[in-house]
Design an enzyme around this catalytic site. Structure first.
Site, short mmCIF file in Angstrom:
data_model
loop_
_atom_site.label_atom_id
_atom_site.label_comp_id
_atom_site.label_asym_id
_atom_site.label_seq_id
_atom_site.Cartn_x
_atom_site.Cartn_y
_atom_site.Cartn_z
N HIS A 95 1.01 -2.19 -5.02
CA HIS A 95 -0.07 -3.15 -5.51
C HIS A 95 -0.88 -3.77 -6.60
O HIS A 95 -1.12 -2.03 -7.01
CB HIS A 95 -0.44 -3.73 -3.76
CG HIS A 95 -1.79 -3.36 -3.61
ND1 HIS A 95 -1.77 -2.13 -2.79
CD2 HIS A 95 -3.21 -3.23 -3.40
CE1 HIS A 95 -3.18 -1.47 -2.23
NE2 HIS A 95 -3.82 -2.47 -3.08
N HIS A 97 -4.31 -3.57 -7.24
CA HIS A 97 -5.19 -2.81 -7.28
C HIS A 97 -5.51 -1.47 -7.73
O HIS A 97 -4.35 -0.97 -8.36
CB HIS A 97 -5.90 -2.67 -5.73
CG HIS A 97 -6.08 -3.56 -4.75
ND1 HIS A 97 -6.82 -4.01 -3.35
CD2 HIS A 97 -6.57 -4.74 -5.64
CE1 HIS A 97 -7.46 -4.84 -3.30
NE2 HIS A 97 -7.20 -5.61 -4.13
N ASP A 99 -6.29 1.38 -7.39
CA ASP A 99 -6.33 2.73 -6.64
C ASP A 99 -4.90 2.40 -6.52
O ASP A 99 -4.03 3.85 -6.87
CB ASP A 99 -6.85 3.00 -5.65
CG ASP A 99 -6.33 1.79 -4.78
OD1 ASP A 99 -5.96 0.78 -5.15
OD2 ASP A 99 -6.43 1.69 -3.03
N HIS A 158 -3.44 -7.01 3.66
CA HIS A 158 -4.39 -6.35 2.50
C HIS A 158 -4.21 -7.30 0.84
O HIS A 158 -5.48 -7.03 0.70
CB HIS A 158 -3.95 -4.48 2.05
CG HIS A 158 -5.28 -3.84 1.43
ND1 HIS A 158 -6.31 -3.38 1.77
CD2 HIS A 158 -4.97 -3.67 0.02
CE1 HIS A 158 -7.08 -3.24 0.86
NE2 HIS A 158 -5.92 -3.08 -0.06
N ASN A 189 -11.58 -2.71 2.73
CA ASN A 189 -11.92 -3.79 1.00
C ASN A 189 -10.49 -5.05 2.04
O ASN A 189 -10.01 -4.85 1.88
CB ASN A 189 -11.19 -3.06 0.58
CG ASN A 189 -11.34 -4.93 -1.52
OD1 ASN A 189 -11.98 -5.42 -0.58
ND2 ASN A 189 -10.90 -4.36 -1.72
#
Length: 240
Positions: A95, A97, A99, A158, A189
């Protein structure tokens, strides 16, 4: 003599990375040619581990996500080269993000073919962030050497663009940040999360991949196959 010195340094480097904690990077053997790499960064003032995975094939290495700590990009590639005498040929981010997608540009510049979904690519583009070289609109299969991975988008959770990766023969499910570790006390998060849809998404994953041998979570401990059920419990508790 110089070659011997370099070789000894390489052995020292690998022995201090593989299977042991270090300030920046840990690499652990999962099964067969599968390895989990864990990097560390601060989230809300707490040092938090982030997991990724790589698979060693006859034709090079397939990597899923990248270290959260950008200073560990090159050390990870170096350790793979020393340990396996291979280079990363394919990398996929699960995804948008940092990280997960933060290593796309580095890996591309290192010679790897990088992939994300169209949905992730759109988010990265809108955020003015580095993007993958290749994208795919629907669930797809990517092969390298003797291994084949399947991507699966089950819905929002998420994030709106989170996917999982499945290796059918080995029954390895890489859940990424969509799946919470059994060590997790909360959902972490949730700024971009869709809690209601997340429940449906996890249930769809359980239905599609009913008997995984391994479930790799995006953060914290990754060695419990009941991480999907634990994620559902956290979601239920959060909505009460």
């Amino acid at each position: 003599m110089r070659y011997l010195f370099t070789f000894i340094l390489s052995l020292y480097f690998v022995s201090n990375i593989f299977g042991q904690s270090s300030p920046g990077l840990k690499i652990s053997h999962l099964t067969g040619d599968f390895y989990i790499f864990t990097s560390y960064n601060s989230y809300k003032g707490t040092i938090t581990p982030a997991n990724g995975m790589y698979v060693v094939t006859n034709d090079g290495v397939m990597m899923i996500d990248a270290p959260r700590d950008t200073s560990q990009f090159q050390p990870l590639l170096d350790s793979i080269k020393v340990k396996h005498n291979k280079t990363v040929k394919i990398e996929i981010a699960t995804h948008s993000h940092e990280d997960r997608a933060g290593g796309l540009d580095f890996l591309k510049n290192s010679g790897a073919k990088t992939f994300t979904t169209d949905q992730t690519d759109k988010i990265l583009k809108e955020s003015n962030k580095k993007r993958a070289e290749f994208t795919f609109k629907r669930d797809t299969t990517i092969s390298l050497g003797q291994y084949e991975l399947q991507t699966y988008y089950a819905g929002e959770g998420h994030t709106k663009d989170n996917i999982v990766v499945w290796f059918e023969k080995e029954k390895v499910l890489y859940g990424g940040c969509l799946v919470k570790s059994t060590d997790a006390k909360d959902l972490g998060n949730t700024q971009e999360a869709n809690l209601t849809q997340w429940v449906k998404t996890i249930n769809k994953i359980k239905q599609k991949f009913p008997n995984p041998s391994f479930v790799i979570t995006g953060h914290q401990n990754w060695d419990h196959v009941d991480a999907l059920d634990h994620t559902l419990n956290l979601l239920t508790n959060s909505m009460q």
